[in-house]
Each structure stands twice: as structure tokens, then as C-alpha cells.
Design a protein around this motif. Structure first.
Motif, PDB file in Angstrom:
ATOM      1  N   ALA A   1       0.833  -1.179   0.000  1.00 23.65           N
ATOM      2  CA  ALA A   1       0.000   0.000   0.000  1.00 23.65           C
ATOM      3  C   ALA A   1       0.866   1.226   0.000  1.00 23.65           C
ATOM      4  N   GLY A   2       1.936   1.180   0.737  1.00 31.35           N
ATOM      5  CA  GLY A   2       2.830   2.311   0.747  1.00 31.35           C
ATOM      6  C   GLY A   2       3.366   2.618  -0.627  1.00 31.35           C
ATOM      7  N   VAL A   3       3.780   1.598  -1.347  1.00 37.51           N
ATOM      8  CA  VAL A   3       4.298   1.821  -2.687  1.00 37.51           C
ATOM      9  C   VAL A   3       3.212   2.413  -3.566  1.00 37.51           C
ATOM     10  N   MET A   4       1.975   1.901  -3.442  1.00 37.36           N
ATOM     11  CA  MET A   4       0.908   2.386  -4.290  1.00 37.36           C
ATOM     12  C   MET A   4       0.629   3.860  -3.997  1.00 37.36           C
ATOM     13  N   ALA A   5       0.650   4.230  -2.740  1.00 39.47           N
ATOM     14  CA  ALA A   5       0.372   5.619  -2.404  1.00 39.47           C
ATOM     15  C   ALA A   5       1.470   6.528  -2.940  1.00 39.47           C
ATOM     16  N   ILE A   6       2.714   6.110  -2.809  1.00 34.98           N
ATOM     17  CA  ILE A   6       3.824   6.935  -3.259  1.00 34.98           C
ATOM     18  C   ILE A   6       3.841   7.035  -4.770  1.00 34.98           C
ATOM     19  N   ALA A   7       3.501   5.939  -5.436  1.00 33.41           N
ATOM     20  CA  ALA A   7       3.572   5.925  -6.887  1.00 33.41           C
ATOM     21  C   ALA A   7       2.430   6.659  -7.539  1.00 33.41           C
TER      22      ALA A   7
ATOM     23  N   ASN B   1      -0.226 -11.692  16.605  1.00 34.57           N
ATOM     24  CA  ASN B   1      -0.871 -12.528  17.620  1.00 34.57           C
ATOM     25  C   ASN B   1      -2.206 -11.934  18.049  1.00 34.57           C
ATOM     26  N   ALA B   2      -2.909 -11.311  17.060  1.00 38.80           N
ATOM     27  CA  ALA B   2      -4.229 -10.706  17.267  1.00 38.80           C
ATOM     28  C   ALA B   2      -4.203  -9.512  18.225  1.00 38.80           C
ATOM     29  N   HIS B   3      -3.035  -8.889  18.420  1.00 34.45           N
ATOM     30  CA  HIS B   3      -2.922  -7.717  19.279  1.00 34.45           C
ATOM     31  C   HIS B   3      -2.838  -6.449  18.428  1.00 34.45           C
ATOM     32  N   PRO B   4      -3.372  -5.323  18.902  1.00 33.66           N
ATOM     33  CA  PRO B   4      -3.240  -4.052  18.175  1.00 33.66           C
ATOM     34  C   PRO B   4      -1.764  -3.664  18.040  1.00 33.66           C
ATOM     35  N   GLN B   5      -1.436  -2.983  16.916  1.00 37.13           N
ATOM     36  CA  GLN B   5      -0.059  -2.584  16.677  1.00 37.13           C
ATOM     37  C   GLN B   5      -0.012  -1.201  16.034  1.00 37.13           C
ATOM     38  N   PRO B   6       0.982  -0.378  16.406  1.00 41.10           N
ATOM     39  CA  PRO B   6       1.203   0.896  15.711  1.00 41.10           C
ATOM     40  C   PRO B   6       2.020   0.647  14.444  1.00 41.10           C
ATOM     41  N   GLN B   7       1.828   1.500  13.443  1.00 38.73           N
ATOM     42  CA  GLN B   7       2.566   1.381  12.192  1.00 38.73           C
ATOM     43  C   GLN B   7       2.925   2.765  11.673  1.00 38.73           C
ATOM     44  N   LEU B   8       4.069   2.845  10.992  1.00 42.08           N
ATOM     45  CA  LEU B   8       4.552   4.106  10.439  1.00 42.08           C
ATOM     46  C   LEU B   8       5.044   3.866   9.025  1.00 42.08           C
ATOM     47  N   HIS B   9       4.665   4.740   8.102  1.00 45.80           N
ATOM     48  CA  HIS B   9       5.168   4.666   6.741  1.00 45.80           C
ATOM     49  C   HIS B   9       5.698   6.021   6.299  1.00 45.80           C
ATOM     50  N   LEU B  10       6.895   6.042   5.700  1.00 45.52           N
ATOM     51  CA  LEU B  10       7.487   7.240   5.126  1.00 45.52           C
ATOM     52  C   LEU B  10       7.894   6.920   3.697  1.00 45.52           C
ATOM     53  N   GLY B  11       7.674   7.860   2.770  1.00 48.34           N
ATOM     54  CA  GLY B  11       8.026   7.599   1.390  1.00 48.34           C
ATOM     55  C   GLY B  11       8.504   8.831   0.664  1.00 48.34           C
ATOM     56  N   TYR B  12       9.388   8.609  -0.292  1.00 51.75           N
ATOM     57  CA  TYR B  12       9.872   9.674  -1.173  1.00 51.75           C
ATOM     58  C   TYR B  12       9.500   9.315  -2.598  1.00 51.75           C
ATOM     59  N   ASP B  13       8.856  10.247  -3.294  1.00 54.95           N
ATOM     60  CA  ASP B  13       8.400  10.055  -4.660  1.00 54.95           C
ATOM     61  C   ASP B  13       9.130  11.043  -5.552  1.00 54.95           C
ATOM     62  N   GLY B  14      10.067  10.551  -6.373  1.00 57.36           N
ATOM     63  CA  GLY B  14      10.834  11.430  -7.244  1.00 57.36           C
ATOM     64  C   GLY B  14      10.092  11.754  -8.530  1.00 57.36           C
ATOM     65  N   LYS B  15      10.282  12.958  -9.053  1.00 60.04           N
ATOM     66  CA  LYS B  15       9.580  13.370 -10.260  1.00 60.04           C
ATOM     67  C   LYS B  15      10.063  12.625 -11.497  1.00 60.04           C
ATOM     68  N   ASP B  16      11.235  11.964 -11.419  1.00 62.41           N
ATOM     69  CA  ASP B  16      11.758  11.218 -12.562  1.00 62.41           C
ATOM     70  C   ASP B  16      11.321   9.760 -12.561  1.00 62.41           C
ATOM     71  N   GLY B  17      10.436   9.358 -11.630  1.00 65.98           N
ATOM     72  CA  GLY B  17       9.910   7.995 -11.613  1.00 65.98           C
ATOM     73  C   GLY B  17      10.477   7.110 -10.528  1.00 65.98           C
ATOM     74  N   TRP B  18      11.595   7.482  -9.924  1.00 64.61           N
ATOM     75  CA  TRP B  18      12.166   6.679  -8.847  1.00 64.61           C
ATOM     76  C   TRP B  18      11.463   6.978  -7.532  1.00 64.61           C
TER      77      TRP B  18
ATOM     78  N   SER C   1       6.112  11.964   1.794  1.00 63.65           N
ATOM     79  CA  SER C   1       4.819  11.777   2.439  1.00 63.65           C
ATOM     80  C   SER C   1       4.939  10.715   3.518  1.00 63.65           C
ATOM     81  N   GLY C   2       3.913  10.604   4.341  1.00 63.29           N
ATOM     82  CA  GLY C   2       3.938   9.586   5.381  1.00 63.29           C
ATOM     83  C   GLY C   2       2.590   9.453   6.053  1.00 63.29           C
ATOM     84  N   ASN C   3       2.444   8.410   6.840  1.00 63.71           N
ATOM     85  CA  ASN C   3       1.247   8.237   7.643  1.00 63.71           C
ATOM     86  C   ASN C   3       1.552   7.397   8.865  1.00 63.71           C
ATOM     87  N   VAL C   4       0.770   7.617   9.892  1.00 63.34           N
ATOM     88  CA  VAL C   4       0.849   6.854  11.137  1.00 63.34           C
ATOM     89  C   VAL C   4      -0.482   6.145  11.313  1.00 63.34           C
ATOM     90  N   SER C   5      -0.429   4.860  11.675  1.00 68.65           N
ATOM     91  CA  SER C   5      -1.647   4.060  11.787  1.00 68.65           C
ATOM     92  C   SER C   5      -1.662   3.276  13.084  1.00 68.65           C
TER      93      SER C   5
END
Length: 236
Positions: free
Chosen positions: A14-20, A47-64, A29-33
Motif C-alpha cells: 500500500a505504501g508503494v501504491m500511495a507513493i507511486a 498474535n491478534a494484538h493491536p499494533q502501531p505502524q509508520l510509513h514514510l516515502g519519497y516520490d521522485g519526479k523522474d519515476g524513482w 509523504s507519510g502516515n501513522v496508523s
């Protein structure tokens, strides 16, 4: 990537899809969940326990693009609660129309269980509301087994702020070149749910299910054939 997820989103991807999603200019960009359970490719890694998650991404204008994802995990008594880090890098190209293609690498690492670390390559095709990806790992979860994972992710707008989201995936496991590891076998997973967005906040509820097998890899932790997963995220 997403994530995953699947749905969340399974990977990470999902992170890749959002960045791309945007190539107009370079951006960070980023998000905390907070998720009620970390479900990854048909397996519960928390193990069915709640968990925090963090995503950070860089989207370059040249496609990388590149980024990272961190999540709490609980793989059972052998490793206990810890953190999984996933870093990725890739390139997004364009095909005729609104179709895009991508390819890259993902590195997954567990801070207190390095034996489970692994590298994976991926390639995919993306449209506005649909994406398909194929992943290959020569040493999945450090278990000396080769895997191919195929996934299809889609969304459909129901209202202005609400979408129907879905995912299907197939994991094929092979023994290594020396014949070590399990006999060739497969695992399927599926999810369907609703996603709602409000300003910088989003909420998703999904039913997720995976086809378990009794002698499944120990790195998958506690077997759980299905679950309801709730996630709340804020973007920045």
C-alpha cells in the motif's frame, strides 16, 4: 507497498501504491496508523494484538521512489513482541493510456530476530483503481525457501468519501535448489472491506482470511484462518 496487506495494505505495498500515485513533482509523504491486528499475506503477525505502524516515502519526479515501513509484530513465544522494518525502492514507468508499470526491491528486517530477515523483488502493473503485482524471494523469512507471491488489489467508490476495497493473493512456496525446505505448496488469502477518508484521516474495516496449513512455516506465528481488521490512519 501493503500492504500489503493486503489490507493493510499488505505490505506494505500500500505504501508503494500511495507513493507511486503522483509523478508531478518530487515529494515526501507519510502516515501513522493503529491497526487492531497486523495481517500479512494471509497470516496474523501480531498474535491478534493491536499494533502501531509508520510509513514514510519519497516520490521522485523522474519515476524513482523509495520508502520505509515499521510495524509492531508478535511472532509468538520464540521471539515475542518486536519491530519489523521494511525498506523499499523502485521505479515507476508509464504505458499508453493511464496504465503504469513498476519494479523494485523490498528488504524486510526484524530488530530482535535477524534470522527472519529477507529480500524480495517485485514488478507490477497499476491503473487508477486496480493493481497487480508479482514478488519473488530466494530466502523467504530466512527459511531457505523460494517463494512467489501474486496479488491483485482494487477499489470502487461507493460515495464521496467511502470506497469498497478488496484484495486476493496467492503464495507459492518451493524447496531450495538442494531440496531443503517444504515440498511445493501454496497458500491463498483474501480481504474485502470499506475505507473512508476525512481530511488527513482515514479509517478502514476489512474481513481478511487465509488458507492455513497445519505444517505451515513457524515464522507465521499463531494460525488464524480469518479476522476482522480495523485501522485508523493520519497522513502528513
Amino acid at each position: 507497498m501493503g500492504a500489503g496487506s493486503s489490507l493493510l495494505r499488505p505490505f506494505i505495498m500500500a505504501g508503494v501504491m500511495a507513493i507511486a500515485g503522483s509523478q508531478a513533482c518530487a515529494q515526501i509523504s507519510g502516515n501513522v496508523s493503529l491497526v487492531s491486528g497486523y495481517w500479512y499475506r494471509g497470516a496474523m503477525l501480531s498474535n491478534a494484538h493491536p499494533q502501531p505502524q509508520l510509513h514514510l516515502g519519497y516520490d521522485g519526479k523522474d519515476g524513482w521512489y523509495a520508502g520505509g515501513f515499521a510495524s509492531g509484530v508478535d511472532l509468538g513465544p520464540r521471539t515475542g513482541s518486536q519491530v519489523q522494518l521494511m525498506t523499499y525502492a523502485g521505479y515507476l514507468g508509464h504505458l499508453p493510456g493511464d496504465i503504469r508499470w513498476e519494479a523494485g526491491l523490498i528488504k524486510s528486517a526484524f530488530l530482535n530476530a535477524a534470522a527472519y530477515n529477507y529480500l524480495e523483488g517485485f514488478a507490477g502493473i497499476l491503473a487508477d483503481n486496480l493493481s497487480a503485482r508479482l514478488y519473488f524471494s530466494p530466502d523467504y523469512f530466512g527459511a531457505r525457501i523460494r517463494t512467489i507471491y501474486a496479488e491483485l488489489n482494487g477499489s470502487y467508490p461507493l460515495m464521496e468519501r467511502i470506497q469498497l476495497v478488496g484484495h486476493v493473493g496467492h503464495l507459492q512456496i518451493f524447496p531450495d535448489a538442494a531440496g531443503r525446505g517444504p515440498e511445493s505448496r501454496s497458500r491463498h488469502d483474501i480481504s474485502i472491506g470499506l475505507s473512508a477518508g476525512f481530511a488527513d484521516w482515514s479509517m478502514r474495516v476489512a474481513w481478511v482470511a487465509g488458507r492455513p496449513y497445519a505444517d505451515g512455516p513457524q515464522f507465521y506465528g499463531t494460525p488464524k484462518p480469518s479476522a476482522w481488521i480495523l485501522s485508523v490512519s493520519t497522513s502528513f
